[in-house]
Enzyme design. Sequence first.
Site, PDB file in Angstrom:
ATOM      1  N   ARG A  81       0.834  -1.199   0.000  1.00 41.53           N
ATOM      2  CA  ARG A  81       0.000   0.000   0.000  1.00 41.53           C
ATOM      3  C   ARG A  81       0.871   1.253   0.000  1.00 41.53           C
ATOM      4  NH1 ARG A  81      -4.754   0.152   4.366  1.00 41.53           N
ATOM      5  NH2 ARG A  81      -3.007   0.547   5.769  1.00 41.53           N
ATOM      6  N   LYS A 183      -4.850   5.387  -2.440  1.00 36.19           N
ATOM      7  CA  LYS A 183      -4.943   4.109  -1.747  1.00 36.19           C
ATOM      8  C   LYS A 183      -4.042   4.009  -0.527  1.00 36.19           C
ATOM      9  CE  LYS A 183      -7.640   2.545  -5.038  1.00 36.19           C
ATOM     10  NZ  LYS A 183      -9.064   2.573  -4.878  1.00 36.19           N
ATOM     11  N   GLU A 219     -16.508   6.260   4.153  1.00 37.61           N
ATOM     12  CA  GLU A 219     -15.836   5.737   5.336  1.00 37.61           C
ATOM     13  C   GLU A 219     -15.839   6.822   6.406  1.00 37.61           C
ATOM     14  OE1 GLU A 219     -11.350   6.854   3.658  1.00 37.61           O
ATOM     15  OE2 GLU A 219     -11.754   4.864   4.450  1.00 37.61           O
TER      16      GLU A 219
END
Length: 340
Positions: A81, A183, A219
């Site tokens: 990530r 991301k 989120e």
Amino acid sequence: MSKNIDWSNLGFGYIETEQRYVSNYKDGAWDDGTMSTDATVTISECACVLQYAQTCFEGLKAYTTEDGRVVCFRPDLNAQRMVDTCKRLEMPVFPVERFVDAVVQTVKANIDYVPPYGSGATLYIRPYMFGSNAVIGVSPAEEYQFRIFVTPVGPYFKGGAKPITIRVSDFDRAAPRGSGHIKAGLNYAMSLHAIVDAHNQGYAENMYLDPATRTKVEETGGANFIFITKDNKLVTPKSDSILPSITRRSLMVVAKEYLGMEVEHREVLLSEVKDFAECGLCGTAAVISPVGKIVDHGNEICFPSGMEEMGPVTKKLYDTLTGIQMGRIEAPEGWIKEIK
């Protein structure tokens, strides 16, 4: 020998430990990296990170398992990530294998700060990278520093597994954690005003909606959502601007492979949230924090699981994932990295 710390009463805060990992990028290459006892970072007043916020970070944990081993949970995914983040931010990639090795080195060097099994505490691991040389024109830095420090922590939310109340936020995430296919966890500063405002209003977190239509669940400022339907399906919101949470992805596997649940990763409309049986926030820091109530501009969405304890299906997910992390349940291949 374990440090003399009141492990069971730790909060989620910083405690300086003895050593940290440091590697510098200069002239197009990373140096070999080293462990350091110096917790101070010294950079130019004109460093790119200070002028243009060219920085990123990750977060993971080390645990003591039931049989006394010290392990990390899926550090290769954190490494990948960060690779994705660095590419998006024009930063040099720190290789996955070196990232994992640096995590191991740092935990080993601070092994006495790993909380004992059953204490409820863990060792939080914070890898981060920043542009370190002076940059006054808007351009990427030429020099960078990659560092990892660790700190023992207790639960992220006070009250542990007691359900929290959150609100639907009026704020848009000006710099979402996963914005623009970045991301990764970056520029949380843009969410600080929203979270401070939420806390001042008596809420634990914000539910962010998609900025285009404000009809779809995204989120919170620090976690992904999970929902449980009344027929026991796991539903997780899907969006390109949501952080690809390692905990959420792991819970999807746990639900399907360990608990035999049906799993849906799809767009979730705010209008359907009232129909779910359970709701939770998932992430490295909290694992799963149950949500008992969501307040949408005065309209209360109360989940059948209630405000007293974690819902039954969420509890099974939590117990299974933490059981894997703590060595009580056999882990899928490659999920556990033992610190030797």
